[in-house]
Design a protein around this motif. Structure first.
Motif: not given
Length: 234
Positions: A192-202
């Motif tokens: 979940l943290l990784h997915q959130q980080q990916v969203k932020v980066n995108n």
């Protein structure tokens, strides 16, 4: 001589009457059939020797006949210690032990083994206890003869040792399952943290692209102004 022949015929009658026995059976039923057969055997002997004038010989042979059929101990709880009855009791005990051991083995395989061979976190010790209760109920409904209690007591004694093993295995499985769940929860949180980080980066990348698109026309204007100034200086 006549009394000996009579005793032999009477004994044959006794064996004929006892041939109805089907092992295993309850000792009480066996002894009841023995008593009936003994009564008929004694009557047969008395009829065959009723013309004998030697009373002492008659009593002696009758006593010997009785002993050949059964002898009992002198203890308070009278037990058969000899004679044909003892051999029938021993045969019955052997057959009873065999039938009861086979029965309890089959019941264990039917009710308990499937649980033990498929231990999982969903299994509770109560499931094992319920299986043992089923075994005991069906055992005493179908066990026959004098060995039933001894065989079941031996089964329970051995089972008690096995139960400790089952309990230890079950605890180990449940502990491993709990650790596995904790590990899975941790991995899920990391995902979940990784997915959130990916969203932020995108999102940041998209903002940068939008900024670049906005600044590109301005850069062109600056270049054009610079060209114009060079021309004027010439």
């Amino acid at each position: 001589h006549h009394a000996i022949v009579a005793a032999t015929k009477a004994t044959e009658l006794y064996k004929s009457k006892m041939s109805v026995l089907t092992f295993p059976m309850e000792d009480g039923d066996l002894k009841r059939i023995h008593s009936e057969a003994t009564e008929e055997t004694t009557e047969c002997f008395q009829k065959l020797t009723r013309l004998d004038s030697d009373g002492d010989a008659f009593e002696e042979h009758l006593s010997q006949l009785s002993v050949s059929l059964s002898t009992n101990s002198d203890s308070e709880v009278s037990e058969c210690t000899g004679g044909l009855l003892l051999s029938y009791l021993q045969q019955n005990k052997t057959a009873s032990k065999k039938q009861c051991q086979s029965l309890v083995h089959d019941l264990k395989r039917s009710h308990l083994t499937p649980i033990i061979e498929n231990l999982s976190p969903e299994i509770e010790m109560k499931d094992i206890a319920d299986a043992i209760t089923k075994i005991e109920t069906e055992y005493y409904q179908n066990a026959k003869g004098p060995a039933k209690n001894t065989v079941y007591d031996d089964f329970v004694k051995n089972l008690e040792e096995e139960r400790h093993q089952y309990e230890a295995q079950l605890k180990m499985i449940k502990s491993y399952d709990a650790d596995l769940k904790i590990r899975n929860d941790e991995l899920q949180q990391q995902r979940l943290l990784h997915q959130q980080q990916v969203k932020v980066n995108n999102s940041l990348q998209l903002q940068l692209q939008e900024q670049l698109m906005k600044t590109q026309p301005l850069a062109k204007q600056v270049v054009e102004i610079g060209k114009c100034m060079k021309e004027e200086l010439k």
